[in-house]
Design a protein around this motif. Structure first.
Motif, short mmCIF file in Angstrom:
data_model
loop_
_atom_site.label_atom_id
_atom_site.label_comp_id
_atom_site.label_asym_id
_atom_site.label_seq_id
_atom_site.Cartn_x
_atom_site.Cartn_y
_atom_site.Cartn_z
N ILE A 50 -5.00 0.23 1.96
CA ILE A 50 -4.03 -1.00 2.20
C ILE A 50 -2.17 -0.46 2.75
O ILE A 50 -2.43 -1.73 3.34
CB ILE A 50 -3.64 -1.83 0.89
CG1 ILE A 50 -4.71 -2.09 0.20
CG2 ILE A 50 -2.28 -2.47 0.86
CD1 ILE A 50 -5.24 -3.06 -1.09
N GLU A 51 -2.64 0.31 2.61
CA GLU A 51 -0.76 0.81 2.98
C GLU A 51 -0.95 0.92 4.37
O GLU A 51 -0.06 0.96 5.41
CB GLU A 51 -0.56 2.08 2.70
CG GLU A 51 1.00 3.20 3.56
CD GLU A 51 1.32 3.82 2.35
OE1 GLU A 51 2.56 4.36 2.58
OE2 GLU A 51 0.63 4.64 1.93
N GLN A 52 -1.83 1.60 4.95
CA GLN A 52 -2.68 1.79 6.84
C GLN A 52 -2.10 0.30 6.91
O GLN A 52 -1.35 0.37 8.25
CB GLN A 52 -4.02 2.47 6.57
CG GLN A 52 -3.57 3.48 6.67
CD GLN A 52 -5.21 4.15 6.17
OE1 GLN A 52 -6.23 3.81 6.35
NE2 GLN A 52 -4.89 6.07 6.28
N GLU A 53 -2.82 -0.29 6.89
CA GLU A 53 -3.35 -1.50 7.75
C GLU A 53 -2.14 -2.63 7.49
O GLU A 53 -2.26 -3.17 7.94
CB GLU A 53 -4.96 -2.23 6.88
CG GLU A 53 -6.40 -1.75 7.00
CD GLU A 53 -7.51 -2.31 6.71
OE1 GLU A 53 -7.44 -3.53 6.27
OE2 GLU A 53 -8.36 -1.70 6.69
N LEU A 54 -1.30 -2.09 6.19
CA LEU A 54 -0.87 -4.36 6.39
C LEU A 54 0.62 -3.32 5.41
O LEU A 54 1.53 -4.22 5.69
CB LEU A 54 -0.77 -4.54 4.70
CG LEU A 54 -2.22 -5.28 5.16
CD1 LEU A 54 -2.68 -6.31 3.02
CD2 LEU A 54 -2.38 -5.99 5.99
N GLY A 55 1.09 -1.72 5.45
CA GLY A 55 2.52 -1.14 5.30
C GLY A 55 3.32 -1.41 3.78
O GLY A 55 4.52 -1.59 4.27
N VAL A 56 1.79 -2.11 2.97
CA VAL A 56 2.54 -2.16 1.69
C VAL A 56 2.43 -0.85 0.91
O VAL A 56 1.64 0.36 1.26
CB VAL A 56 1.81 -2.36 1.18
CG1 VAL A 56 2.43 -2.87 -0.67
CG2 VAL A 56 2.17 -4.15 1.81
N ALA A 57 3.61 0.09 1.15
CA ALA A 57 3.92 1.54 -0.10
C ALA A 57 3.29 1.73 -1.00
O ALA A 57 3.06 0.83 -1.49
CB ALA A 57 5.69 1.62 -0.12
N ALA A 58 1.82 2.65 -1.00
CA ALA A 58 1.15 2.72 -1.78
C ALA A 58 1.93 3.35 -2.99
O ALA A 58 2.15 3.76 -4.39
CB ALA A 58 0.25 3.52 -1.46
N ASP A 59 3.33 4.29 -2.72
CA ASP A 59 3.08 5.44 -3.81
C ASP A 59 4.72 4.07 -4.48
O ASP A 59 5.06 5.58 -5.39
CB ASP A 59 4.47 6.47 -2.68
CG ASP A 59 5.17 6.37 -1.73
OD1 ASP A 59 4.96 5.02 -1.28
OD2 ASP A 59 5.97 7.15 -1.67
N GLU A 60 4.62 3.51 -4.13
CA GLU A 60 5.33 2.84 -4.89
C GLU A 60 4.82 1.97 -6.03
O GLU A 60 5.53 1.01 -6.62
CB GLU A 60 6.67 1.45 -4.01
CG GLU A 60 7.39 2.90 -3.46
CD GLU A 60 8.03 1.85 -2.55
OE1 GLU A 60 8.71 0.56 -2.41
OE2 GLU A 60 8.87 2.06 -1.23
#
Length: 87
Positions: A50-60
């Motif tokens: 999701i982070e790669q495709e949408l730019g939503v930071a997974a670490d947060e």
């Protein structure tokens, strides 16, 4: 842009395959990932995609709150709204 349960299904299947129990095409919005048979590693891989495709930071991501597909979809959409508002 809006993230949907259908989009999550696609990413889950790509990252972790079909669930061990249940039917991912059914009404799974409120079923926990654990009850579907997805472990924390599968969820982390899904968040990474999701982070790669949408730019939503997974670490947060608040992992302890993202226990169901609907919770994850809502989280991603909230992050997308914040990113759009900040732009």
């Amino acid at each position: 842009m809006t993230f949907t349960l259908g989009g999550l299904r696609t990413i889950l299947r790509d990252c972790a395959g079909e669930p061990e129990t249940g039917d991912l095409d059914g009404d799974v919005a409120a079923i926990t990932f654990e009850d579907l048979g997805y472990d924390s590693i599968a969820l982390l891989e899904t968040l990474s995609r999701i982070e790669q495709e949408l730019g939503v930071a997974a670490d947060e991501a608040p992992m302890d709150e993202l226990t169901t597909p609907q919770a994850l979809v809502d989280y991603v959409n909230g992050q997308l709204v914040r990113a759009t508002a900040a732009a």
